[in-house]
Write a protein that holds these residues in place. Structure first.
Motif, mmCIF file in Angstrom:
data_model
loop_
_atom_site.group_PDB
_atom_site.id
_atom_site.type_symbol
_atom_site.label_atom_id
_atom_site.label_comp_id
_atom_site.label_asym_id
_atom_site.label_seq_id
_atom_site.Cartn_x
_atom_site.Cartn_y
_atom_site.Cartn_z
ATOM 1 N N ALA A 43 5.502 -13.426 -3.514
ATOM 2 C CA ALA A 43 4.276 -13.439 -4.314
ATOM 3 C C ALA A 43 3.427 -14.669 -3.992
ATOM 4 N N THR A 44 4.086 -15.807 -3.809
ATOM 5 C CA THR A 44 3.359 -17.036 -3.469
ATOM 6 C C THR A 44 2.693 -16.903 -2.106
ATOM 7 N N LEU A 45 3.428 -16.342 -1.141
ATOM 8 C CA LEU A 45 2.883 -16.161 0.208
ATOM 9 C C LEU A 45 1.698 -15.201 0.188
ATOM 10 N N LEU A 46 1.845 -14.084 -0.530
ATOM 11 C CA LEU A 46 0.765 -13.106 -0.591
ATOM 12 C C LEU A 46 -0.469 -13.698 -1.260
ATOM 13 N N ALA A 47 -0.255 -14.506 -2.302
ATOM 14 C CA ALA A 47 -1.382 -15.109 -3.015
ATOM 15 C C ALA A 47 -2.192 -16.020 -2.103
ATOM 16 N N SER A 48 -1.505 -16.732 -1.211
ATOM 17 C CA SER A 48 -2.209 -17.653 -0.321
ATOM 18 C C SER A 48 -3.164 -16.912 0.607
ATOM 19 N N ALA A 50 -4.291 -13.625 -0.278
ATOM 20 C CA ALA A 50 -5.108 -12.738 -1.109
ATOM 21 C C ALA A 50 -6.260 -13.476 -1.781
ATOM 22 N N ILE A 51 -6.045 -14.727 -2.177
ATOM 23 C CA ILE A 51 -7.086 -15.472 -2.901
ATOM 24 C C ILE A 51 -8.387 -15.569 -2.114
ATOM 25 N N PRO A 52 -8.352 -15.911 -0.813
ATOM 26 C CA PRO A 52 -9.628 -15.949 -0.072
ATOM 27 C C PRO A 52 -10.330 -14.593 -0.038
ATOM 28 N N ILE A 53 -9.567 -13.503 -0.038
ATOM 29 C CA ILE A 53 -10.188 -12.178 -0.047
ATOM 30 C C ILE A 53 -10.871 -11.933 -1.389
ATOM 31 N N PHE A 54 -10.192 -12.314 -2.484
ATOM 32 C CA PHE A 54 -10.771 -12.132 -3.817
ATOM 33 C C PHE A 54 -12.011 -13.003 -4.019
ATOM 34 N N ARG A 55 -12.092 -14.114 -3.304
ATOM 35 C CA ARG A 55 -13.220 -15.027 -3.454
ATOM 36 C C ARG A 55 -14.393 -14.663 -2.551
ATOM 37 N N LEU A 178 3.511 -6.766 1.995
ATOM 38 C CA LEU A 178 4.077 -8.020 2.496
ATOM 39 C C LEU A 178 3.394 -8.493 3.768
ATOM 40 N N PHE A 179 3.046 -7.536 4.635
ATOM 41 C CA PHE A 179 2.406 -7.892 5.891
ATOM 42 C C PHE A 179 0.963 -7.417 5.983
ATOM 43 N N THR A 180 0.580 -6.416 5.172
ATOM 44 C CA THR A 180 -0.783 -5.900 5.281
ATOM 45 C C THR A 180 -1.813 -6.878 4.723
ATOM 46 N N ILE A 181 -1.467 -7.614 3.666
ATOM 47 C CA ILE A 181 -2.416 -8.588 3.121
ATOM 48 C C ILE A 181 -2.691 -9.711 4.121
ATOM 49 N N PRO A 182 -1.646 -10.339 4.713
ATOM 50 C CA PRO A 182 -1.932 -11.355 5.735
ATOM 51 C C PRO A 182 -2.698 -10.781 6.929
ATOM 52 N N ALA A 183 -2.341 -9.570 7.365
ATOM 53 C CA ALA A 183 -3.033 -8.958 8.502
ATOM 54 C C ALA A 183 -4.498 -8.704 8.166
ATOM 55 N N ALA A 184 -4.754 -8.181 6.964
ATOM 56 C CA ALA A 184 -6.135 -7.913 6.552
ATOM 57 C C ALA A 184 -6.920 -9.214 6.431
#
Length: 204
Positions: A43-48, A50-55, A178-184
């Motif tokens: 969750a911590t890794l995904l948040a790192s 995901a946050i720029p995408i949400f912003r 797990l990998f799609t958020i970093p890839a996106a």
């Protein structure tokens, strides 16, 4: 305080119960703590990422595209695999994953990505970038599932926890991301879609 155990009843077998062997106590503690620890770190890794995408200034379109493409790939692969799957991708890790399912999820996801490029709601995504993102998601969705299956096999467990009755732990539900958020994130950054909304509003 002195505790009494009624006749005909036995003490509960927990991690500290005297009836358990040292190995059983170790495994009980490990299986109780380790999945939670993994889910927390994931969750911590995904948040790192995901946050720029949400912003981003176009956060709604980008997040919606990511979630929809990931879900369509997962559902498409599952449906195609059940309907015509026969060639297993990784029988030792995930017997239900098939080459046919992977191909079906890939085709459906790419078609959806191309369609998003023609729908104004998903701006700034274009047909080209939609196809590229869909292709990356199609490659990384099964990797997330296989990575979690590997961890579960190493631990000898079926589900990564029991937070959601009938569905396992949190990690069992988010493994596709797990990998799609970093890839996106990397692709959105490459396409220059991640301009901070506060910066974009200040430039208007």
């Amino acid at each position: 305080w002195r505790s009494e155990i009624p006749p005909g009843h036995s003490a509960p077998r927990g991690a500290g119960a005297p009836g358990l062997t040292e190995e059983e106590r170790r495994r009980s503690t490990l299986f109780g703590v380790f999945p939670t620890h993994i889910a927390s770190q994931a969750a911590t890794l995904l948040a790192s990422f995901a946050i720029p995408i949400f912003r981003a200034g176009e956060a709604v379109a980008l997040v919606t595209a990511l979630v929809v493409l990931t879900a369509l790939n997962d559902v498409g692969a599952s449906f195609t695999g059940r309907a015509m799957g026969s060639s297993q991708m990784a029988p030792a890790l995930s017997p239900n994953k098939t080459v046919e399912g992977f191909a079906g999820g890939l085709v459906i996801c790419i078609l959806a990505g191309a369609a998003m490029g023609r729908i104004s709601f998903f701006e700034p995504i274009t047909v080209e970038s939609g196809v590229v993102v869909a292709l990356a998601i199609s490659l990384f969705v099964p990797l997330g599932d296989l990575a979690e299956s590997t961890v579960k096999r190493l631990l000898g467990i079926k589900d990564m926890g029991s937070v959601l009755p009938g569905h396992g732990g949190v990690l069992d539900r988010i493994d596709a991301f797990l990998f799609t958020i970093p890839a996106a994130y990397l692709l959105f950054r490459w396409f220059d879609y991640l301009l901070d909304r506060s910066l974009s509003s200040g430039q208007r």
